[in-house]
Design a protein around this motif. Structure first.
Motif, short mmCIF file in Angstrom:
data_model
loop_
_atom_site.label_atom_id
_atom_site.label_comp_id
_atom_site.label_asym_id
_atom_site.label_seq_id
_atom_site.Cartn_x
_atom_site.Cartn_y
_atom_site.Cartn_z
N ASP A 1 -24.48 77.26 86.55
CA ASP A 1 -24.99 75.91 86.78
C ASP A 1 -25.83 75.43 85.61
O ASP A 1 -25.67 74.31 85.11
N GLN B 1 -24.47 72.35 82.88
CA GLN B 1 -25.02 71.05 83.27
C GLN B 1 -24.71 69.96 82.23
O GLN B 1 -24.46 68.81 82.58
N SER C 1 -18.02 68.94 82.87
CA SER C 1 -18.89 68.87 84.05
C SER C 1 -19.45 67.46 84.20
O SER C 1 -19.56 66.93 85.31
N PHE D 1 -18.84 65.13 87.46
CA PHE D 1 -20.03 64.59 88.14
C PHE D 1 -20.74 63.64 87.18
O PHE D 1 -21.70 64.02 86.51
N ARG E 1 -24.72 65.36 89.96
CA ARG E 1 -24.43 66.62 89.31
C ARG E 1 -25.43 67.69 89.75
O ARG E 1 -25.06 68.82 90.02
N ARG E 2 -26.69 67.32 89.79
CA ARG E 2 -27.70 68.30 90.22
C ARG E 2 -27.44 68.76 91.66
O ARG E 2 -27.65 69.93 91.99
N HIS F 1 -24.36 68.66 93.47
CA HIS F 1 -23.09 69.27 93.80
C HIS F 1 -22.56 70.28 92.79
O HIS F 1 -21.70 71.10 93.12
N HIS F 2 -23.04 70.21 91.56
CA HIS F 2 -22.55 71.14 90.54
C HIS F 2 -22.79 72.61 90.92
O HIS F 2 -21.89 73.44 90.73
N GLU G 1 -12.40 73.59 86.15
CA GLU G 1 -13.39 72.55 86.27
C GLU G 1 -13.87 72.13 84.90
O GLU G 1 -14.23 70.99 84.69
N ASP G 2 -13.93 73.03 83.93
CA ASP G 2 -14.42 72.63 82.65
C ASP G 2 -13.84 73.53 81.59
O ASP G 2 -14.02 74.65 81.62
#
Length: 213
Positions: A21, A25, A30, A34, A40-41, A43-44, A86-87
């Protein structure tokens, strides 16, 4: 001095999720999944937890002994097609076509990009040949630039070279792409341009032939 590396287990789950996480961020992909900082804070971490759980069950997580860096790997057999990230350096890793939808439902059903990123990366993931898939790799923000990520990757690439295995990943930034190129990866196929978002580079590495005794 070498970097001590071990295989993570269930007891490491929370620390791995927290590390991923923090490390991702500010990652471009990412940020695309988000786009709002508050979202983002919120659900990430859940997305990182979903990824961690999948790889703990189906792959392997290598972590430095001090817990400052980790790498998530999946061993893809010949003829299989496993993808969805995801990334750049990540994915949903579920060979089931419903995998991306399941991750979205578990993390944030209202965010279609969680599912879309999995489907887009799955579509460009090479199939046919066995390979090691670097799903994602994260280094604590305060420890980046120390070579920890390189050490984690090279430990697996050394084995790939011994066993004649290829390796694959998706780079999520131009900076990481350059690092992977230094390690022998090459861009394979077209660059994946996320809709209204950043680019991702599918990268493949052939095993290097060892010479001498």
């Amino acid at each position: 001095m070498g970097v001590a590396i071990r295989t993570a287990g269930e007891a490491d789950r929370e620390s791995v999720v927290r590390l991923l996480d923090e490390a991702f961020q500010d990652d471009p992909v990412s940020g695309w999944v988000f786009p709002g900082a508050e979202d983002r804070r919120e659900h990430h971490p859940g997305l990182m937890a979903a990824f961690t759980d999948i790889v703990l069950a189906a792959g392997r997580i290598d972590v430095t002994e001090d817990g400052s860096a980790c790498a998530l790997w999946l061993s893809i057999p010949a003829g299989d097609h496993d993808g969805g990230t995801e990334d750049g350096d990540s994915g949903d890793g579920d060979s089931d076509d419903d995998g991306p939808a399941q991750v979205r439902a578990a993390v944030d059903p209202d965010n279609e990009r969680i599912e879309l990123i999995g489907r887009l990366t799955a579509a460009v993931h090479p199939s046919g040949r066995a390979h090691e898939y670097l799903w994602m790799i994260g280094v604590a923000p305060g420890r980046q630039g120390e070579g920890l990520g390189t050490a984690l990757i090279e430990s697996v690439l050394d084995r790939c070279d011994r066993e004649g295995l290829s390796a694959y990943l998706e780079a999520s930034s131009a900076r990481s792409r350059k690092l992977y190129e230094r390690l022998g990866f090459e861009v394979t196929g077209p660059v994946l341009d996320l809709p209204d978002g950043p680019a991702m580079w599918p990268m493949w590495r052939e095993p290097r032939t060892r010479t001498g005794s």
